[in-house]
Design an enzyme around this catalytic site. Sequence first.
Site, PDB file in Angstrom:
ATOM      1  N   ASN A   1       0.830  -1.198   0.000  1.00 40.55           N
ATOM      2  CA  ASN A   1       0.000   0.000   0.000  1.00 40.55           C
ATOM      3  C   ASN A   1       0.869   1.254   0.000  1.00 40.55           C
ATOM      4  OD1 ASN A   1      -2.768  -0.854   0.074  1.00 40.55           O
ATOM      5  ND2 ASN A   1      -2.413  -1.607   2.154  1.00 40.55           N
ATOM      6  N   HIS A   2       0.276   2.365  -0.379  1.00 39.67           N
ATOM      7  CA  HIS A   2       0.933   3.645  -0.154  1.00 39.67           C
ATOM      8  C   HIS A   2       1.028   3.877   1.363  1.00 39.67           C
ATOM      9  CE1 HIS A   2       0.728   5.338  -4.342  1.00 39.67           C
ATOM     10  NE2 HIS A   2      -0.101   4.312  -4.447  1.00 39.67           N
ATOM     11  N   PRO A   3       2.067   4.546   1.834  1.00 41.35           N
ATOM     12  CA  PRO A   3       2.264   4.717   3.285  1.00 41.35           C
ATOM     13  C   PRO A   3       1.355   5.797   3.860  1.00 41.35           C
ATOM     14  CG  PRO A   3       4.021   5.790   2.069  1.00 41.35           C
ATOM     15  CD  PRO A   3       3.176   5.100   1.048  1.00 41.35           C
TER      16      PRO A   3
END
Length: 211
Positions: free
Chosen positions: A89-91
């Site tokens: 995932n994007h952080p």
Amino acid sequence: MELYDMNINKTMFFLYRFNKCRRIIISLLKKLENGELFSVTIREIFNKYHNINVGMYSYGCFVSSNIRPFTVFGRYCSVAPGVRVYRANHPILHRSMHPFFYDPKYNFVKDNKIFPKEIIIGHDVWMGANAIITPSVMNVGNGAVIAAGAVVTRDVPDYAVVAGNPARIIKYRFSQDLIEILTDSQWWMKDIDELADNVNDFIHPLSACTD
């Protein structure tokens, strides 16, 4: 013949590093090795270059734009067009979620700041068209069915049928007793030539074969 096959393997491995050659190489290998269900070389290439491990006789898994690294498919899996498997995932807890700040290929950071996790997709899994497996999933069990368009956000048990967004278990393919029999049999570890002698066990509903 073995020397010929070895030379093909080495040549294809070398040429695959060039992006412009990749589609041609995969297409050629499918013709030379009786399609993606049987091609050993395509499996070796995807393991080496894409970190995608595909068991024998599984198909639909060789799409590196849709299937992300750290994905492991068992044997005899059926993967429909448009299936996507995501592994990171994007952080969302960082100040910014933009890849400038976690992906080194953009030359703003020196190393990767997010670490994809491996997913194990079991044997004889059927994944319907446009299904999505999100990074929170670590395991899809043997014999599971992922319905078309499903968005899977949690692990899927053996022989479960899941559908929806987010995907939920709608039923199990068989009773628990039959699931245990199938699991103990480990039939998927046999090559297709070995199973040919017992083809009647596979072409009728399981209840008819176990009565």
